[in-house]
Write a protein that holds these residues in place. Structure first.
Motif, PDB file in Angstrom:
ATOM      1  N   ASN A 138      36.209  36.664  47.764  1.00 20.47           N
ATOM      2  CA  ASN A 138      36.815  37.096  46.503  1.00 20.47           C
ATOM      3  C   ASN A 138      38.311  36.795  46.435  1.00 20.47           C
ATOM      4  OD1 ASN A 138      34.380  38.541  45.445  1.00 20.47           O
ATOM      5  ND2 ASN A 138      34.723  39.788  47.259  1.00 20.47           N
ATOM      6  N   SER A 198      39.790  34.676  43.216  1.00 21.84           N
ATOM      7  CA  SER A 198      39.680  35.311  41.905  1.00 21.84           C
ATOM      8  C   SER A 198      40.879  36.193  41.591  1.00 21.84           C
ATOM      9  CB  SER A 198      38.388  36.130  41.813  1.00 21.84           C
ATOM     10  OG  SER A 198      38.369  37.160  42.784  1.00 21.84           O
ATOM     11  N   LEU A 213      35.151  37.381  35.203  1.00 19.42           N
ATOM     12  CA  LEU A 213      36.458  36.834  34.849  1.00 19.42           C
ATOM     13  C   LEU A 213      36.584  36.520  33.364  1.00 19.42           C
ATOM     14  CD1 LEU A 213      37.097  34.487  37.914  1.00 19.42           C
ATOM     15  CD2 LEU A 213      37.610  36.917  37.638  1.00 19.42           C
ATOM     16  N   ASP A 217      34.343  34.420  43.690  1.00 20.07           N
ATOM     17  CA  ASP A 217      34.874  33.059  43.695  1.00 20.07           C
ATOM     18  C   ASP A 217      33.773  32.033  43.430  1.00 20.07           C
ATOM     19  OD1 ASP A 217      37.182  34.321  44.346  1.00 20.07           O
ATOM     20  OD2 ASP A 217      37.437  33.412  46.321  1.00 20.07           O
TER      21      ASP A 217
END
Length: 493
Positions: free
Chosen positions: A58, A61, A146, A426
């Motif tokens: 992660n 991100s 996201l 990610d």
């Protein structure tokens, strides 16, 4: 064409449409421009700080969200954000659309200081709005989508940050008129973002495996944490010192107390951690430094150097112990944003009410305040408490409303699926990674097959696999498939 010229003294003279001359100090303008750039560098600093605290899968991100905050808020600030926060014709709670699309924001004097033009004040304050959003959305770490985050940032900046900035710094704002003291953003930046992070954490729920050994991991990249702290500490001189909006003694004093509070806060948090673990933690020092910086923010233009030591000690202590609130109350604040920013902001606001001095505020030769308890102005503490409670309540309630409205709009839910959480944000959301290799992490209670099937069908021996080492163990550069559905990327053995 803007009607400007230079005076005999070298200062910039602008002429308003009615012919009135306005003189701007080039030294002040240069300092605010530099401060604007200093605050900008803090935003990727937040991303690096957050990224280093997470797991590898992660890491990218969080850096992405910091840059996304700059981009989205820059448009929002141009579109109507600056007008909603700083239009002189607005209400006590929010501005109007006088400066919609930055119409008329150019050479006229700024609402913050008549020594700099409005356009400079606008871009400087933009950076505050952007970093506040970046701090808040850090709460999506390891389990947030996201795409919807972009929508959330725009809506949150409009409905939460802009009103709080208006009532705190706009000359029409109710807190400003009441007499609340907030030099650089204790409530608009830290309390609002920290409380929003709490609301996001509660809305998203706990991560998969919360409360088990699966999440008992250490920060995957302490160097990122340190580098992020360096960017933050460095940029905070523009954050606090630049809030004087002039290159004067008050700006210098703000820089002195900023550095002192950060130093003492870092040492304080580190000493508290040493008491338990008997280790000198770099992450602990960095967390404490940020807490000290948060605490001194509202007071940096109002307090003397001795008081800054107390801000560092109490800020580092309060934020350190506040990290336990998530275990007591049962919410999963992955990065302790509420503990560091909301609690630190409240501590800073309260201490400002106690230690603000009219003599320090007067270092700029202009500002006149009654001071705090040191100057026997006892009602100031009440003003600070009212502002803090209003910021906490408004940010939490409005953030929750935004999240649940988005929840029922198709495609706008902020919560990632369990599959995406296992795979890593990610890979699931970006298809990119923070590193040129990724590790493998065995899901608790499941068996990990570390063999690789070669192109001919035979299993490749383990000694053919390239391994890279870190303090956490061997990192495997290849990515075998899994029968258990766990990630082939971003996990460590």
């Amino acid at each position: 064409m803007v009607n400007v010229t230079y005076a005999a003294s070298g200062d910039l003279t602008a002429f308003l449409p009615d012919g009135t001359p306005i003189v701007y100090n080039l030294g002040d303008m240069a300092w605010v421009i530099a401060s604007m750039a200093l605050v900008w560098i803090m935003i990727p600093g937040v991303g690096l700080f957050y990224s280093g605290l997470l797991r590898r899968k992660n890491a990218l991100s969080m850096i992405w969200t910091s840059l996304a905050s700059v981009a989205v808020v820059s448009f929002q600030w141009f579109f109507w954000g600056f007008s909603l926060a700083f239009s002189e014709t607005g209400s006590a709670y929010i501005g109007d659309l006088k400066y919609f699309g930055l119409k008329g924001v150019l050479e006229q004097p700024s609402i913050g200081s008549s020594r700099i033009p409005s356009i400079l004040f606008c871009v400087y304050q933009l950076m505050f709005a952007a970093i506040t959003a970046a701090l808040a959305v850090g709460a999506i770490a390891e389990r947030g989508r996201l795409g919807p985050t972009l929508i959330f940032i725009f809506c949150w900046s409009t409905l939460v940050y802009d009103p709080i900035a208006c009532w705190t710094w706009n000359t029409n704002g109710w807190s400003f008129v009441m007499g609340g003291l907030d030099f650089a953003g204790g409530t608009p930046v830290h309390i609002s973002s920290g409380t929003a992070a709490l609301a996001i954490s509660i809305y998203l729920g706990k991560r998969r495996g919360y409360g088990t050994e699966r999440l008992a991991y250490k920060p995957h990249n302490t160097t990122y944490v340190i580098l992020g702290t360096v960017f933050l500490w460095f940029g905070w001189f523009g954050f606090n010192g630049g809030s004087a909006l002039s290159a004067n003694l008050r700006a210098v004093q703000a820089c002195i107390v900023t550095n002192l509070a950060a130093s003492v806060g870092g040492l304080t948090w580190m000493f508290w951690d040493w008491r338990i673990e008997k280790k000198w933690s770099a992450v602990g020092f960095c967390s404490g430094a940020v807490s000290g910086l948060v605490a001194i923010t509202p007071a940096s233009g109002f307090v003397g150097s001795p008081a800054a030591v107390l801000f560092g000690v109490l800020g580092g202590t309060a934020c350190n112990f506040a990290t336990q609130l998530k275990f007591i109350c049962g919410y999963d604040d992955t990065l302790d944003i509420f503990a560091s920013h909301a609690v630190g902001g409240v501590v800073g606001n309260i201490l400002t009410g106690l230690f603000a001095q009219k003599s320090v505020a007067g270092f700029d030769g202009v500002t006149v305040i009654p001071g705090g308890w040191l100057d026997h102005h006892y009602i100031q503490l009440g003003h600070q408490l009212a502002d803090s409670v209003a910021g906490l309540s408004y940010s939490f309630v409005m953030t929750t409303i935004i999240l649940w409205i988005m929840h029922y709009i198709p495609g706008c839910r902020l919560r990632a699926s369990e599959e995406a959480e296992i795979l890593g944000i990610d890979d699931a959301e970006m298809g990119e990674f923070a590193y040129d290799y990724v590790g493998l992490e065995q899901e608790i209670g499941q068996t990990l097959d570390t063999g690789i099937v070669a192109s001919g069908g035979a299993r490749e021996p383990d000694h053919h696999r390239e391994r890279k080492h870190s303090g956490a163990g061997a990192e495997v550069s290849s990515a075998p498939s899994h029968d258990d559905g766990s990630s082939s990327h971003g996990e460590k053995v």
